[in-house]
Motif scaffolding. Sequence first.
Motif, PDB file in Angstrom:
ATOM      1  N   VAL A  32       0.760  -1.221  -0.004  1.00  0.00           N
ATOM      2  CA  VAL A  32      -0.168  -0.021  -0.053  1.00  0.00           C
ATOM      3  C   VAL A  32       0.756   1.323  -0.051  1.00  0.00           C
ATOM      4  O   VAL A  32       1.707   1.579   0.859  1.00  0.00           O
ATOM      5  CB  VAL A  32      -0.942   0.121   1.199  1.00  0.00           C
ATOM      6  CG1 VAL A  32      -1.971   1.308   1.198  1.00  0.00           C
ATOM      7  CG2 VAL A  32      -1.693  -1.305   1.356  1.00  0.00           C
ATOM      8  N   MET A  38      -2.706   4.723  -6.539  1.00  0.00           N
ATOM      9  CA  MET A  38      -3.125   5.460  -5.175  1.00  0.00           C
ATOM     10  C   MET A  38      -3.695   6.968  -5.674  1.00  0.00           C
ATOM     11  O   MET A  38      -4.658   7.317  -5.037  1.00  0.00           O
ATOM     12  CB  MET A  38      -2.264   5.375  -4.252  1.00  0.00           C
ATOM     13  CG  MET A  38      -2.625   6.026  -2.901  1.00  0.00           C
ATOM     14  SD  MET A  38      -4.033   4.857  -2.275  1.00  0.00           S
ATOM     15  CE  MET A  38      -3.067   3.516  -1.748  1.00  0.00           C
ATOM     16  N   ARG A  71      -6.043  -0.190   0.796  1.00  0.00           N
ATOM     17  CA  ARG A  71      -5.828   1.006  -0.233  1.00  0.00           C
ATOM     18  C   ARG A  71      -6.892   2.137  -0.009  1.00  0.00           C
ATOM     19  O   ARG A  71      -6.468   3.548   0.215  1.00  0.00           O
ATOM     20  CB  ARG A  71      -5.808   0.755  -1.596  1.00  0.00           C
ATOM     21  CG  ARG A  71      -4.674  -0.389  -1.965  1.00  0.00           C
ATOM     22  CD  ARG A  71      -4.607  -0.889  -3.151  1.00  0.00           C
ATOM     23  NE  ARG A  71      -4.375  -0.028  -4.084  1.00  0.00           N
ATOM     24  CZ  ARG A  71      -5.204   0.819  -5.011  1.00  0.00           C
ATOM     25  NH1 ARG A  71      -6.429   0.375  -4.908  1.00  0.00           N
ATOM     26  NH2 ARG A  71      -4.436   1.788  -5.798  1.00  0.00           N
TER      27      ARG A  71
END
Length: 285
Positions: A32, A38, A71
């Motif tokens: 992550v 992201m 996430r």
Amino acid sequence: MAEKVDQMDPDEKIVEIAIERLRVFENHPFRVEMDSQMKDLQDSIKKYGIITPVIVRPRKEGYYEIISGHRRIFAAEKLGYRKVPSIIRYMTDDQAVIAMVDSNLQRERIQPSEKAFAYKMKYDVLKRKSGRRKAGQVDHNSGKKGLEIISEETGDSPKQVQRYIKMADLIPELLEKVDDGSMGFTPAVQIAYLKKKEQKDVLDAMELTLCTPLLSQAMRMKKLSADGKLTTQRVEDILSEIKQKETDRVVFKNDQLHKYFPKNYSTEQMKREIIELLKLYVLNY
């Protein structure tokens, strides 16, 4: 961009849980980090909020363990969220492992090391379940091996699943080289059969010779290791074979190239882009 989530049970409700009460799943194999995916997820949350609730399970210590949504939680926390919509689901340890792995394997891009540890975690659970199944117990996967079950669910052949599971035995430094594309997958699987000390010798020899092992060389090292004859000098000699044949190679170190590429670019991505730029140069000049 969100992970796959099981259908909600009719009795389950979506509740808001403070992020400070959430904990990462133990031995969570998926990274992550702040990469391009992201950033896209953050943009989506800014625009629409968290559409898909995360799934957590309560722990006796008083916190909630994240099953699906690592996430989303990371992105939300960076955006200043203090709570996230959550589904609280009661699961055994084995059920939690399978749910966590399955939800994350749906992601668009998964590194080889992530797949390796995820497959291994799920395979270990399936082995345990198979070993303790009671007579007369109904199981739609009855008669199937863990490798076959994972294969059917992921699209990788049973042999490929087995290779990924074996690759989890690599030391972290070698796994990183598989992830960034500087070491091939099939040689890496063979190297995974070596003892940890021998793997460290391979890593040191790679840095010394600026070479990575070919499949045939990795297989030779595996055979020597099985026979108890793989010494540090033998590893260096095997990898030096490439160096002797390629004395005219042009070699760049990663730190020489990274200043010209985004920080999240892998070695393989830089190599592909350099080749494309050279093609354009030849066409134009």
